[in-house]
Enzyme design. Structure first.
Site, PDB file in Angstrom:
ATOM      1  N   SER A 190      37.828 -31.447 -32.582  1.00 52.92           N
ATOM      2  CA  SER A 190      39.286 -31.423 -32.786  1.00 52.92           C
ATOM      3  C   SER A 190      39.906 -32.321 -31.725  1.00 52.92           C
ATOM      4  CB  SER A 190      39.823 -29.993 -32.669  1.00 52.92           C
ATOM      5  OG  SER A 190      39.607 -29.450 -31.393  1.00 52.92           O
TER       6      SER A 190
ATOM      7  N   HIS B 255      35.769 -25.613 -35.672  1.00 52.96           N
ATOM      8  CA  HIS B 255      34.498 -25.246 -35.008  1.00 52.96           C
ATOM      9  C   HIS B 255      33.683 -24.252 -35.828  1.00 52.96           C
ATOM     10  CE1 HIS B 255      36.156 -26.486 -30.795  1.00 52.96           C
ATOM     11  NE2 HIS B 255      35.981 -27.503 -31.613  1.00 52.96           N
TER      12      HIS B 255
ATOM     13  N   GLN C 270      41.303 -21.821 -33.430  1.00 52.80           N
ATOM     14  CA  GLN C 270      39.987 -22.356 -33.101  1.00 52.80           C
ATOM     15  C   GLN C 270      39.246 -21.506 -32.054  1.00 52.80           C
ATOM     16  OE1 GLN C 270      39.448 -26.812 -32.579  1.00 52.80           O
ATOM     17  NE2 GLN C 270      39.235 -26.177 -30.464  1.00 52.80           N
ATOM     18  N   GLU C 271      39.995 -21.010 -31.057  1.00 54.49           N
ATOM     19  CA  GLU C 271      39.332 -20.312 -29.958  1.00 54.49           C
ATOM     20  C   GLU C 271      40.084 -19.057 -29.547  1.00 54.49           C
ATOM     21  OE1 GLU C 271      38.792 -23.233 -26.822  1.00 54.49           O
ATOM     22  OE2 GLU C 271      38.409 -24.786 -28.326  1.00 54.49           O
TER      23      GLU C 271
ATOM     24  N   GLU D 221      30.847 -23.284 -30.398  1.00 51.15           N
ATOM     25  CA  GLU D 221      30.935 -22.960 -28.976  1.00 51.15           C
ATOM     26  C   GLU D 221      30.315 -21.606 -28.659  1.00 51.15           C
ATOM     27  OE1 GLU D 221      34.948 -23.763 -27.641  1.00 51.15           O
ATOM     28  OE2 GLU D 221      34.645 -25.923 -27.914  1.00 51.15           O
TER      29      GLU D 221
ATOM     30  N   ASP E 168      43.317 -20.786 -28.025  1.00 54.40           N
ATOM     31  CA  ASP E 168      43.540 -22.200 -28.318  1.00 54.40           C
ATOM     32  C   ASP E 168      43.533 -22.351 -29.838  1.00 54.40           C
ATOM     33  OD1 ASP E 168      43.693 -24.885 -28.669  1.00 54.40           O
ATOM     34  OD2 ASP E 168      41.732 -25.379 -27.801  1.00 54.40           O
TER      35      ASP E 168
ATOM     36  N   GLU F 173      46.864 -22.431 -25.426  1.00 52.96           N
ATOM     37  CA  GLU F 173      46.612 -23.877 -25.403  1.00 52.96           C
ATOM     38  C   GLU F 173      46.926 -24.466 -26.776  1.00 52.96           C
ATOM     39  OE1 GLU F 173      42.588 -24.856 -24.189  1.00 52.96           O
ATOM     40  OE2 GLU F 173      42.579 -26.629 -25.463  1.00 52.96           O
TER      41      GLU F 173
ATOM     42  N   ASP G 210      46.480 -29.852 -24.604  1.00 51.95           N
ATOM     43  CA  ASP G 210      45.170 -30.516 -24.732  1.00 51.95           C
ATOM     44  C   ASP G 210      45.357 -31.803 -25.542  1.00 51.95           C
ATOM     45  OD1 ASP G 210      42.609 -31.313 -25.407  1.00 51.95           O
ATOM     46  OD2 ASP G 210      42.078 -29.515 -26.529  1.00 51.95           O
TER      47      ASP G 210
ATOM     48  N   LYS H 187      39.622 -32.750 -19.701  1.00 49.57           N
ATOM     49  CA  LYS H 187      38.356 -33.085 -20.370  1.00 49.57           C
ATOM     50  C   LYS H 187      37.981 -34.501 -19.960  1.00 49.57           C
ATOM     51  CE  LYS H 187      38.878 -30.521 -24.772  1.00 49.57           C
ATOM     52  NZ  LYS H 187      39.578 -30.635 -26.094  1.00 49.57           N
TER      53      LYS H 187
ATOM     54  N   HIS I  24      34.931 -27.909 -21.442  1.00 53.33           N
ATOM     55  CA  HIS I  24      33.801 -28.546 -22.140  1.00 53.33           C
ATOM     56  C   HIS I  24      34.327 -29.155 -23.440  1.00 53.33           C
ATOM     57  CE1 HIS I  24      33.137 -24.809 -24.872  1.00 53.33           C
ATOM     58  NE2 HIS I  24      34.390 -24.990 -24.581  1.00 53.33           N
ATOM     59  N   ARG I  25      33.447 -29.748 -24.252  1.00 58.85           N
ATOM     60  CA  ARG I  25      33.789 -30.153 -25.608  1.00 58.85           C
ATOM     61  C   ARG I  25      32.960 -29.310 -26.578  1.00 58.85           C
ATOM     62  NH1 ARG I  25      37.392 -34.565 -25.894  1.00 58.85           N
ATOM     63  NH2 ARG I  25      37.908 -33.436 -27.803  1.00 58.85           N
ATOM     64  N   SER I  26      33.368 -29.331 -27.844  1.00 55.69           N
ATOM     65  CA  SER I  26      32.605 -28.532 -28.818  1.00 55.69           C
ATOM     66  C   SER I  26      31.215 -29.122 -29.046  1.00 55.69           C
ATOM     67  CB  SER I  26      33.374 -28.413 -30.128  1.00 55.69           C
ATOM     68  OG  SER I  26      33.779 -29.689 -30.582  1.00 55.69           O
TER      69      SER I  26
ATOM     70  N   LYS J 245      36.959 -23.363 -19.202  1.00 56.53           N
ATOM     71  CA  LYS J 245      36.391 -22.805 -20.428  1.00 56.53           C
ATOM     72  C   LYS J 245      35.135 -23.578 -20.784  1.00 56.53           C
ATOM     73  CE  LYS J 245      39.113 -25.330 -23.930  1.00 56.53           C
ATOM     74  NZ  LYS J 245      39.795 -25.205 -25.225  1.00 56.53           N
TER      75      LYS J 245
HETATM   76  P1  PGA Z   1      36.902 -30.105 -29.161  1.00 58.40           P
HETATM   77  O1  PGA Z   1      37.516 -28.662 -28.937  1.00 58.40           O
HETATM   78  O2  PGA Z   1      35.916 -30.358 -28.093  1.00 58.40           O
HETATM   79  O3  PGA Z   1      36.316 -30.015 -30.537  1.00 58.40           O
HETATM   80  O4  PGA Z   1      38.067 -31.060 -29.091  1.00 58.40           O
HETATM   81  C1  PGA Z   1      37.902 -28.182 -27.691  1.00 58.40           C
HETATM   82  C2  PGA Z   1      39.370 -27.919 -27.601  1.00 58.40           C
HETATM   83  O5  PGA Z   1      40.148 -28.159 -28.557  1.00 58.40           O
HETATM   84  O6  PGA Z   1      39.826 -27.470 -26.548  1.00 58.40           O
HETATM   85 ZN    ZN Z   2      41.989 -27.447 -27.198  1.00 60.07          ZN
END
Ligand code: PGA
Ligand code: ZN
Length: 427
Positions: free
Chosen positions: A40, A153, A162-163, A204, A241, A284, A311, A336, A364-366, A387
């Site tokens: 994402s 994800h 997503q999270e 994740e 998030d 987020e 983000d 990131k 981190h990244r996914s 995270k």
């Molecule tokens: P991504 O997700 O690594 O797929 O971008 C992480 C996030 O959105 O924080």
């Molecule tokens: Zn994010």
């Protein structure tokens, strides 16, 4: 001095190729680092270069990036001082010559930038966190554990958000926080089994049950916290998030699970209600990257109560963060490395946020590897929270395990950030 740089194509946690670089110094020290990859992604991220050759890895190969490192970057860095990180990074930027690192690829630049830092730390016989952060770097972050995965994800099989992260801010140490995290994770697993929901995990490492609303996800986590014997809001909080850019279409937020689309104002009220009803400490990307004006309203509505992290909207880019600070659109920045592409620019982004009293939240990244650079980075930047996914899947726990080692090495000098880690302290 840098003697040689090599690079190779390896796999990330989604089975896609990524770049690993090794820097060798004349004193025999070495540094190795690998680059992660998002799903994402923000539209203003530095460019991740891929071969686009349909005959290899569905076009995702990184052979060109390897070539750029070995044939163009290496000859220009040989004999430079690896510990002069800013000079190394400026040289990389100069070689690339574009605004978004699209010529050599941000993945080429980052692999080398990270590997240089590692080699320099080894050369100075310092742990990476101390090399990057100096002797004062001793605060362990609150781990925000993404125990429920949704959105892209989980291929939209789960929640819209997503999270959904567990935040064990009430623990006394990082080690204890990780134990709490693992215990809640297992309590959540047994709750899902009882409800005949899937316990398969997403990118994740969090579970990705097919829930019917975003409240259901939060209720599940709340129940798991209690089942594991902790008090929500006192021991553990929740961070979310939604990664809402992913479900923002035609000016509306499309909530698949609830089968409705709502406007920005309604979305803000939706979050305000969640903050009233659940022990949420951090939100987020509550709004989309193209919804800048509404971010101001979100910050006016909730910015005094919880941490509001940008983000996709900031992409770890100091220029965009500066605009965000000027316009007062949030109170924290996600950090990131591969969104911006060098260690120096990542530091600049975090320092800019911190200087203005904003939070910096390392991520981190996914798509990840077992590279644990962000563990040391978090301690070096003293961000107080990070995270790195659920306490599950090797590439996720690699970061948490490195933080356990750092805490052990620091001994009595180590502190745990706890509730104070957040821009708006959790309790
Ligand atoms: P991504 O997700 O690594 O797929 O971008 C992480 C996030 O959105 O924080
Ligand atoms: Zn994010």
């Amino acid at each position: 001095l840098i003697e040689d740089i090599i690079a190779r194509e390896i796999l990330d946690s989604r089975g896609n190729p990524t770049v690993e670089a090794e820097v060798l110094l004349s004193d025999g020290s070495r540094g190795r680092a690998a680059v992660p990859s998002g799903a994402s992604t923000g539209s203003r991220e530095a460019l991740e270069l891929r071969d686009q050759d349909p005959n290899r890895f569905g076009g995702k190969g990184v052979r060109k990036v390897i070539e750029h490192i070995e044939e163009e970057i290496a000859p220009n860095l040989i004999d430079l001082d690896a510990s002069a990180q800013k000079m190394i990074d400026d040289t990389l930027l100069g070689l690339d010559g574009t605004n978004n690192k699209s010529r050599l690829g941000a993945n080429a630049l980052l692999a080398v930038s990270l590997a240089c830092a590692r080699a320099a730390a080894e050369s100075k016989d310092l742990p990476l966190y101390a090399y990057l952060g100096g002797p004062a770097a001793s605060r362990l972050p609150v781990p925000c554990l993404n125990v429920l995965n949704g959105g892209v994800h989980a291929h939209w099989q789960g929640a819209d958000f997503q999270e959904t992260m567990l935040v064990p801010f009430g623990a006394d140490s990082f080690r204890e926080a990780i134990r709490w995290g693992a215990e809640v994770y297992h309590a959540l697993q047994s709750l899902l089994l009882e409800k005949h929901l899937s316990v398969g995990v997403g990118d994740e490492g969090g579970f990705a049950p097919a829930v019917r609303s975003n409240h259901e996800t939060l209720d599940l986590l709340l129940a798991a916290i209690e089942k594991a014997g902790f008090v929500p809001g006192k021991d553990c909080g929740i961070a979310i998030d939604p990664a809402s850019s992913e479900f923002y279409r035609d000016g509306k937020y499309q909530l698949h699970t609830e089968e409705r689309a709502i406007g920005s104002e309604e979305m803000i009220e939706y979050y305000a209600k969640l903050v009233d009803d659940y022990p949420i400490v951090l939100l987020e990307d509550g709004l989309a990257e193209d919804d800048w004006e509404s971010w101001k309203q979100l910050n006016a509505r909730l910015g005094s109560r919880i941490e509001l992290v940008g983000d996709d909207i900031f992409c770890t880019n100091p220029e965009i963060i500066a605009r965000g600070i000027r316009d007062d659109i949030a109170n924290s920045v996600l950090i990131k490395l591969n969104q911006i592409g060098t260690v120096s620019e990542t530091f600049a982004a975090a320092r800019l946020a911190q200087f203005h009293g904003w939070g910096a939240f390392v991520s981190h990244r996914s798509g990840e590897t077992t590279d644990d650079f962000i563990a040391d980075l978090t301690v070096a930047l003293d961000t107080g929270h990070l995270k790195s996914g659920a306490p599950c899947r090797g590439e996720r726990v690699a970061k948490y395990n490195q933080l356990l080692r750092i805490e052990e090495e620091l001994g009595t000098a180590a502190t745990y950030a706890g509730a104070q880690a957040f821009v708006r302290p959790a309790t």
